[in-house]
Design a protein around this motif. Structure first.
Motif, mmCIF file in Angstrom:
data_model
loop_
_atom_site.group_PDB
_atom_site.id
_atom_site.type_symbol
_atom_site.label_atom_id
_atom_site.label_comp_id
_atom_site.label_asym_id
_atom_site.label_seq_id
_atom_site.Cartn_x
_atom_site.Cartn_y
_atom_site.Cartn_z
ATOM 1 N N ALA A 144 0.796 -1.227 0.000
ATOM 2 C CA ALA A 144 0.000 0.000 0.000
ATOM 3 C C ALA A 144 0.829 1.279 0.000
ATOM 4 N N THR A 145 0.137 2.355 -0.380
ATOM 5 C CA THR A 145 0.628 3.700 -0.167
ATOM 6 C C THR A 145 -0.506 4.504 0.453
ATOM 7 N N ILE A 146 -0.172 5.608 1.108
ATOM 8 C CA ILE A 146 -1.147 6.388 1.874
ATOM 9 C C ILE A 146 -1.027 7.857 1.501
ATOM 10 N N GLY A 147 -2.166 8.521 1.281
ATOM 11 C CA GLY A 147 -2.116 9.958 1.024
ATOM 12 C C GLY A 147 -3.440 10.504 0.536
ATOM 13 N N ASN A 148 -3.483 11.825 0.356
ATOM 14 C CA ASN A 148 -4.683 12.461 -0.194
ATOM 15 C C ASN A 148 -4.740 12.326 -1.715
ATOM 16 N N PHE A 149 -3.579 12.351 -2.350
ATOM 17 C CA PHE A 149 -3.464 12.145 -3.796
ATOM 18 C C PHE A 149 -4.325 13.116 -4.604
ATOM 19 N N ASP A 150 -4.384 14.376 -4.198
ATOM 20 C CA ASP A 150 -5.185 15.352 -4.934
ATOM 21 C C ASP A 150 -4.578 15.592 -6.318
ATOM 22 N N GLY A 151 -5.318 15.245 -7.344
ATOM 23 C CA GLY A 151 -4.856 15.429 -8.706
ATOM 24 C C GLY A 151 -4.097 14.247 -9.268
ATOM 25 N N VAL A 152 -3.599 13.361 -8.391
ATOM 26 C CA VAL A 152 -2.762 12.226 -8.809
ATOM 27 C C VAL A 152 -1.700 12.720 -9.801
ATOM 28 N N HIS A 153 -0.798 13.595 -9.319
ATOM 29 C CA HIS A 153 0.223 14.198 -10.164
ATOM 30 C C HIS A 153 1.399 13.246 -10.384
ATOM 31 N N GLN A 171 -13.038 10.814 -9.927
ATOM 32 C CA GLN A 171 -11.916 10.962 -10.842
ATOM 33 C C GLN A 171 -10.626 10.435 -10.217
ATOM 34 N N ARG A 172 -10.422 10.742 -8.953
ATOM 35 C CA ARG A 172 -9.210 10.304 -8.267
ATOM 36 C C ARG A 172 -9.108 8.777 -8.267
ATOM 37 N N LEU A 173 -10.204 8.119 -7.915
ATOM 38 C CA LEU A 173 -10.201 6.659 -7.858
ATOM 39 C C LEU A 173 -10.032 6.056 -9.250
ATOM 40 N N ALA A 174 -10.658 6.674 -10.257
ATOM 41 C CA ALA A 174 -10.536 6.167 -11.625
ATOM 42 C C ALA A 174 -9.097 6.288 -12.125
ATOM 43 N N THR A 175 -8.423 7.383 -11.778
ATOM 44 C CA THR A 175 -7.031 7.560 -12.185
ATOM 45 C C THR A 175 -6.146 6.521 -11.516
ATOM 46 N N MET A 176 -6.373 6.294 -10.228
ATOM 47 C CA MET A 176 -5.613 5.257 -9.523
ATOM 48 C C MET A 176 -5.809 3.891 -10.182
ATOM 49 N N GLU A 177 -7.045 3.583 -10.510
ATOM 50 C CA GLU A 177 -7.336 2.293 -11.141
ATOM 51 C C GLU A 177 -6.622 2.174 -12.486
#
Length: 309
Positions: A10-19, A67-73
């Motif tokens: 795992a990784t942990i964070g807010n990941f705003d924007g997934v930059h 959007q954030r979850l879709a980008t992660m996926e």
């Protein structure tokens, strides 16, 4: 741990924007999970902690949660664990978060974080503390290096500032993909259709909207992307009319005739053409729109011969 998932890496964070920095971290987790035959996992929070703890100072988020979850996926993350952030949760100490939640409840086997990672109440927990707890609880902890762009650290703040100033091309480089809005097409004033340039009026749940102006965009609907030009601003653009109070996001889709009212769409921002401005009459407005469309077509023609990076 959710049923059916084993050996979570795992990784942990807010990941705003997934930059780009987030991307490096997430791809590293995906690669490590493949090596260990584990589950590539991201632990994130919603809403953003500052929206709960200091709403007046909270940033406008670059992406919606969807959007954030879709980008992660799209990057290969198999499991996203969204922790609801509340004032009660904010009181959780770093040691309790790592021990009770990460180790006991989620049963994480490996955790990888970025260079500025901090966690727990008042961000009291450090990488070294997490690593020490991991040694006791049986999970591995690692750190990924900082990612830079043109000598500066890639961050959600840098991407957000680029978008708020209209620099969507720079934001694209920081994010590793075009910034996108999503939402539903709703009825507007039909002014564009009246002058020969029908527009699709986007109602978006996104918090962050780029600076007012005219942009080259890609309009996504029903799984296909279409070339387009988008105006963000306050109507109207003709001085004789009474200004509308609401910000509008209106897109003219090139060579496109379909009715898209009520459709869920995406809008990707590639290049800023100019500021929004008011014109003395419809003739001047039409002339400018034609110029904008010609510039957009030239840009898309250029893209056919080059790769966006």
């Amino acid at each position: 741990m959710p049923h059916g998932y084993s050996r979570p890496v795992a990784t942990i964070g807010n990941f705003d924007g997934v930059h780009l920095g987030h991307r490096q971290l997430l791809l590293g987790v995906v690669e490590r999970a493949r090596t260990t035959r584990g589950t590539a996992t991201a632990v994130t929070f919603h809403p953003h902690p500052l929206h709960v703890l200091a709403p007046n100072n909270a940033p406008r988020l670059i992406q919606t949660l969807r959007q954030r979850l879709a980008t992660m996926e799209s990057l290969g993350i198999e499991l996203a664990i969204v922790i609801r952030f509340t004032t009660e949760f904010a009181q959780t100490s770093a040691r309790e978060f790592a021990t009770r939640i990460l180790a006991d409840q989620l049963e994480l086997r490996e955790i990888y974080v970025g260079p500025n990672f901090a966690f727990g109440n008042r961000r009291e927990g450090s990488f070294d503390l997490l690593k020490a707890i991991g040694e006791k609880k049986g999970f591995l902890v690692g750190k990924f290096p900082q990612v830079q762009f043109r000598g500066s650290r890639v961050s959600s703040t840098a991407a957000r500032q680029s978008l708020l100033s209209g620099q969507v091309a720079r934001a694209r480089r920081l994010l590793g993909r075009p910034f996108a809005l999503e939402g539903e097409i709703v009825h507007g004033t039909a002014m564009g259709a009246g002058i020969g340039f029908p527009t699709a009026n986007l109602m978006s749940p996104n918090e962050l909207i780029p600076r007012n102006g005219v942009y080259v965009t890609l309009f996504g609907v029903d799984g296909r992307r279409h070339r387009s030009v988008t105006n963000i601003g306050v109507r109207p653009t003709v001085s004789a009319e009474v200004p509308a109070p609401r910000l509008s996001i209106e897109t003219h889709v090139l060579d496109f005739q379909r009715d898209v009212y009520g459709k869920e769409v995406s809008l990707e921002f590639l290049l800023r053409l100019r500021e929004e401005r008011r014109f003395p009459g419809k003739e001047a407005l039409v002339t400018q729109i034609c110029k904008d469309i010609r510039r957009a077509r030239r840009y898309f023609h250029w893209l056919e011969r080059h790769v966006i990076d």
